[in-house]
Design a protein around this motif. Structure first.
Motif, PDB file in Angstrom:
ATOM      1  N   GLU A  24     -16.520  27.678 -46.839  1.00 24.57           N
ATOM      2  CA  GLU A  24     -17.236  28.455 -47.864  1.00 24.57           C
ATOM      3  C   GLU A  24     -16.401  28.676 -49.126  1.00 24.57           C
ATOM      4  OE1 GLU A  24     -18.229  32.063 -45.793  1.00 24.57           O
ATOM      5  OE2 GLU A  24     -19.881  31.110 -44.695  1.00 24.57           O
ATOM      6  N   LYS A  25     -15.144  29.079 -48.960  1.00 26.82           N
ATOM      7  CA  LYS A  25     -14.308  29.459 -50.099  1.00 26.82           C
ATOM      8  C   LYS A  25     -13.375  28.360 -50.574  1.00 26.82           C
ATOM      9  CE  LYS A  25     -12.709  33.582 -50.492  1.00 26.82           C
ATOM     10  NZ  LYS A  25     -11.987  34.850 -50.369  1.00 26.82           N
ATOM     11  N   GLY A  26     -13.133  27.378 -49.700  1.00 23.97           N
ATOM     12  CA  GLY A  26     -12.118  26.379 -49.992  1.00 23.97           C
ATOM     13  C   GLY A  26     -10.801  26.831 -49.387  1.00 23.97           C
ATOM     14  N   TYR A  27     -10.013  25.877 -48.994  1.00 22.11           N
ATOM     15  CA  TYR A  27      -8.740  26.189 -48.335  1.00 22.11           C
ATOM     16  C   TYR A  27      -7.821  27.013 -49.233  1.00 22.11           C
ATOM     17  CZ  TYR A  27      -4.114  25.615 -46.365  1.00 22.11           C
ATOM     18  OH  TYR A  27      -2.869  25.856 -45.877  1.00 22.11           O
ATOM     19  N   ASP A  28      -7.655  26.589 -50.474  1.00 22.40           N
ATOM     20  CA  ASP A  28      -6.705  27.253 -51.375  1.00 22.40           C
ATOM     21  C   ASP A  28      -7.055  28.707 -51.641  1.00 22.40           C
ATOM     22  OD1 ASP A  28      -5.130  24.985 -51.615  1.00 22.40           O
ATOM     23  OD2 ASP A  28      -6.234  24.236 -53.359  1.00 22.40           O
ATOM     24  N   LYS A  29      -8.336  29.036 -51.657  1.00 23.13           N
ATOM     25  CA  LYS A  29      -8.763  30.400 -51.978  1.00 23.13           C
ATOM     26  C   LYS A  29      -8.881  31.298 -50.746  1.00 23.13           C
ATOM     27  CE  LYS A  29     -11.131  28.995 -56.136  1.00 23.13           C
ATOM     28  NZ  LYS A  29     -12.409  28.813 -56.808  1.00 23.13           N
ATOM     29  N   THR A  30      -8.669  30.750 -49.573  1.00 29.67           N
ATOM     30  CA  THR A  30      -8.777  31.525 -48.340  1.00 29.67           C
ATOM     31  C   THR A  30      -7.440  32.166 -47.991  1.00 29.67           C
ATOM     32  OG1 THR A  30     -10.521  30.098 -47.474  1.00 29.67           O
ATOM     33  CG2 THR A  30      -9.286  31.367 -45.863  1.00 29.67           C
ATOM     34  N   THR A  31      -7.501  33.407 -47.524  1.00 28.76           N
ATOM     35  CA  THR A  31      -6.308  34.106 -47.041  1.00 28.76           C
ATOM     36  C   THR A  31      -6.505  34.476 -45.570  1.00 28.76           C
ATOM     37  OG1 THR A  31      -7.161  36.301 -47.595  1.00 28.76           O
ATOM     38  CG2 THR A  31      -5.941  35.132 -49.345  1.00 28.76           C
ATOM     39  N   ALA A  51       0.862  31.219 -36.910  1.00 26.30           N
ATOM     40  CA  ALA A  51       1.923  31.734 -37.765  1.00 26.30           C
ATOM     41  C   ALA A  51       1.514  31.805 -39.234  1.00 26.30           C
ATOM     42  CB  ALA A  51       3.179  30.871 -37.625  1.00 26.30           C
ATOM     43  N   SER A  52       0.539  30.987 -39.619  1.00 22.85           N
ATOM     44  CA  SER A  52       0.156  30.934 -41.033  1.00 22.85           C
ATOM     45  C   SER A  52      -1.213  30.282 -41.194  1.00 22.85           C
ATOM     46  CB  SER A  52       1.186  30.111 -41.817  1.00 22.85           C
ATOM     47  OG  SER A  52       1.171  28.767 -41.358  1.00 22.85           O
ATOM     48  N   LYS A  53      -1.718  30.381 -42.393  1.00 22.49           N
ATOM     49  CA  LYS A  53      -2.967  29.697 -42.736  1.00 22.49           C
ATOM     50  C   LYS A  53      -2.786  28.191 -42.582  1.00 22.49           C
ATOM     51  CE  LYS A  53      -4.127  29.077 -47.144  1.00 22.49           C
ATOM     52  NZ  LYS A  53      -4.646  29.231 -48.508  1.00 22.49           N
ATOM     53  N   GLU A  54      -1.610  27.682 -42.928  1.00 17.74           N
ATOM     54  CA  GLU A  54      -1.331  26.259 -42.811  1.00 17.74           C
ATOM     55  C   GLU A  54      -1.414  25.800 -41.354  1.00 17.74           C
ATOM     56  OE1 GLU A  54       0.615  28.433 -44.555  1.00 17.74           O
ATOM     57  OE2 GLU A  54       0.098  27.774 -46.564  1.00 17.74           O
ATOM     58  N   GLU A  55      -0.941  26.637 -40.436  1.00 13.85           N
ATOM     59  CA  GLU A  55      -0.994  26.285 -39.022  1.00 13.85           C
ATOM     60  C   GLU A  55      -2.447  26.228 -38.534  1.00 13.85           C
ATOM     61  OE1 GLU A  55       0.431  28.278 -34.925  1.00 13.85           O
ATOM     62  OE2 GLU A  55       2.024  28.045 -36.426  1.00 13.85           O
ATOM     63  N   ILE A  56      -3.274  27.118 -39.047  1.00 11.89           N
ATOM     64  CA  ILE A  56      -4.701  27.085 -38.704  1.00 11.89           C
ATOM     65  C   ILE A  56      -5.325  25.804 -39.236  1.00 11.89           C
ATOM     66  CG2 ILE A  56      -6.960  28.187 -39.011  1.00 11.89           C
ATOM     67  CD1 ILE A  56      -5.460  30.879 -39.237  1.00 11.89           C
TER      68      ILE A  56
END
Length: 194
Positions: A24-31, A51-56
């Motif tokens: 919905e928001k895009g990866y970069d805009k998601t927290t 551990a992080s958004k990157e890991e997800i």
């Protein structure tokens, strides 16, 4: 009242919730906060499993690549023909492209507008998973005397990565089909047989 869930179930819920927000928001805009809010859980619970958004994101990439690989292998196994060449002869590009549509959230995440880089990452992960499977098919074809190659693993890598290159650049996938069959004919010494 606090709900306790099996760790694998909770981890998958977080991944699924993240996929929805990423799409919905895009990866970069998601927290992580956005993901926690989507699920109605604390950020700390998200961090307990990832551990992080990157890991997800990496988990999503791996899950989707596995799905695509499994569906492609299933489709290849179900093609008519007894030999490797007969199966290749019956490949239809649109059948394999359908494999990417197995999960709508994942499809949107990796194929949405302005997501070419994410799609390229997906294709590389799919290639990583497909190469050993294709090598098994080639090894079997070699044992049956259908092909005569020394480096089956290298040929599998060349074969898979070459197809991905075509898929990433070619808009008309009927042309993809023709190129794959032509390449296979030359590589396996089958000439016009395909």
């Amino acid at each position: 009242m606090r709900v306790t869930k099996d760790p694998d179930v909770r981890k998958q819920e977080i991944l699924d919730g993240a996929l929805k927000v990423f799409a919905e928001k895009g990866y970069d805009k998601t927290t992580i906060s956005d993901i926690a809010k989507e699920l109605g859980i604390s950020q700390g619970l998200c961090y307990r499993y990832y551990a992080s958004k990157e890991e997800i994101y990496d988990a999503a990439l791996d899950e989707y690549a596995e799905l695509i690989m499994e569906r492609n292998i299933e489709r290849f196994d179900n093609l008519s023909g007894n030999s490797f060449a007969e199966k290749i002869r019956n490949i239809k590009a649109e059948d394999y492209l359908q494999s990417e549509k197995g999960n709508p959230l994942l499809y949107e995440l990796f194929h949405g507008e302005n997501r070419r880089k994410m799609h390229a990452q997906l294709m590389l992960k799919v290639a990583e998973k497909l190469i050993p499977k294709v090598a098994e098919y080639l090894e079997y074809a070699k044992e049956k005397g259908e092909i005569h190659v020394e480096n089956v693993q290298g040929l599998a890598a060349f074969w898979v990565c070459g197809q991905i290159g075509i898929l990433m650049t070619e808009k008309d996938h009927s042309e993809w089909e023709k190129q794959i069959k032509e390449c296979a004919g030359k590589l396996f010494g089958l000439g016009e047989k395909l």
